[in-house]
Design a protein around this motif. Structure first.
Motif, short mmCIF file in Angstrom:
data_model
loop_
_atom_site.label_atom_id
_atom_site.label_comp_id
_atom_site.label_asym_id
_atom_site.label_seq_id
_atom_site.Cartn_x
_atom_site.Cartn_y
_atom_site.Cartn_z
N ARG A 182 0.83 -1.21 0.00
CA ARG A 182 0.00 0.00 0.00
C ARG A 182 0.86 1.25 0.00
NH1 ARG A 182 -3.88 3.39 0.78
NH2 ARG A 182 -4.31 4.48 2.73
N ARG A 212 -3.92 3.61 -8.67
CA ARG A 212 -4.35 3.26 -7.31
C ARG A 212 -5.81 2.82 -7.29
NH1 ARG A 212 -1.37 8.06 -5.93
NH2 ARG A 212 -3.28 9.16 -5.37
N TYR A 213 -6.63 3.52 -8.07
CA TYR A 213 -8.04 3.17 -8.16
C TYR A 213 -8.21 1.76 -8.74
CZ TYR A 213 -12.89 3.04 -9.65
OH TYR A 213 -14.20 2.66 -9.84
N PHE A 263 -7.11 -0.88 -6.23
CA PHE A 263 -8.09 -1.05 -5.16
C PHE A 263 -9.30 -1.83 -5.66
CE2 PHE A 263 -11.77 0.29 -2.64
CZ PHE A 263 -11.32 0.04 -1.35
N TYR A 272 -10.19 -5.37 -4.03
CA TYR A 272 -11.33 -5.36 -3.12
C TYR A 272 -12.64 -5.03 -3.84
CZ TYR A 272 -7.20 -4.68 -0.22
OH TYR A 272 -5.96 -4.79 0.35
N ILE A 331 -13.45 5.89 0.19
CA ILE A 331 -12.56 5.31 -0.83
C ILE A 331 -11.62 6.40 -1.34
CG2 ILE A 331 -12.45 4.27 -3.13
CD1 ILE A 331 -15.08 2.81 -2.43
N TYR A 369 -8.95 7.00 1.21
CA TYR A 369 -8.00 5.88 1.21
C TYR A 369 -7.02 5.98 0.05
CZ TYR A 369 -6.38 1.01 1.17
OH TYR A 369 -5.61 -0.13 1.17
N LEU A 370 -7.54 6.37 -1.10
CA LEU A 370 -6.70 6.47 -2.30
C LEU A 370 -5.89 7.77 -2.36
CD1 LEU A 370 -9.20 5.10 -4.96
CD2 LEU A 370 -7.27 3.89 -3.91
#
Length: 189
Positions: free
Chosen positions: A138, A150-151, A154, A158, A170, A173-174
């Motif tokens: 990460r 990154r998107y 992710f 997940y 989200i 987080y990104l």
């Protein structure tokens, strides 16, 4: 508790007798949406394994900006590990995002399990190693990938969380704005 047994047996085989000796170290806790398991300044007395629900582990900086370290769902482990292992006040928050259930394990219980049942020491080492690897991946992703990468990463890792977690979280987080996340989402349909 059968979920716990299956989870453990993904890494190590255990007998019925061994599982009976493991069970008393874990306590079950039901958690409501928006309920905190850990808040900054608390003593993180427990490491949690999630039986159900979704949780968010985050840090608040001095300006009050939230930095999400981890989302956690079924069979994931979470805590403020700096606080848990060093027995110091927590810097992280752990909050429930949808009603759930966790199993709680104290550090003393973890250590005792590791000593009395060597297999569990191996289990904990494997889980900790996998968690460390995921965290390192990460960090590398945050440092070297652009928002679109990154998107996509992710979404691939997940897919079930993409539909369950509010877009606001989200995006946090990104490390992107809500508007950027909307564009990324639209471009990847």
């Amino acid at each position: 508790m059968e979920k716990l047994r299956k989870h453990i047996e993904e890494i190590i085989p255990i007998t019925d007798e061994e599982f009976e000796s493991i069970k008393p170290f874990f306590t079950i806790r039901r958690v409501l949406k928006n309920q905190y398991l850990i808040q900054q300044g608390d003593d993180a007395k427990y490491e949690y394994i999630i039986m159900s629900g979704i949780f968010r582990v985050f840090y608040l900086n001095e300006e009050g900006k939230e930095h999400i370290v981890q989302f956690a769902t079924e069979n994931w482990w979470m805590s403020d590990y700096i606080s848990y292992f060093n027995q110091k006040p927590a810097n992280m928050y752990v909050v429930c995002m949808e009603p759930g259930e966790v199993l709680c394990l104290t550090l003393e219980g973890r250590e005792q399990l590791s000593v009395t049942l060597h297999k569990m020491e191996h289990f904990f080492r494997v889980k900790l190693t996998k968690g460390y690897i995921a965290l390192q991946q990460r960090v590398i992703s945050l440092l070297s990938n652009n928002p679109q990468q990154r998107y996509k990463e992710f979404a691939a890792l997940y897919p079930n969380l993409m539909q369950k977690i509010p877009k606001k979280y989200i995006a946090e987080y990104l490390g992107v704005s809500r508007e950027t996340l909307s564009r990324l989402y639209s471009n990847n349909k």
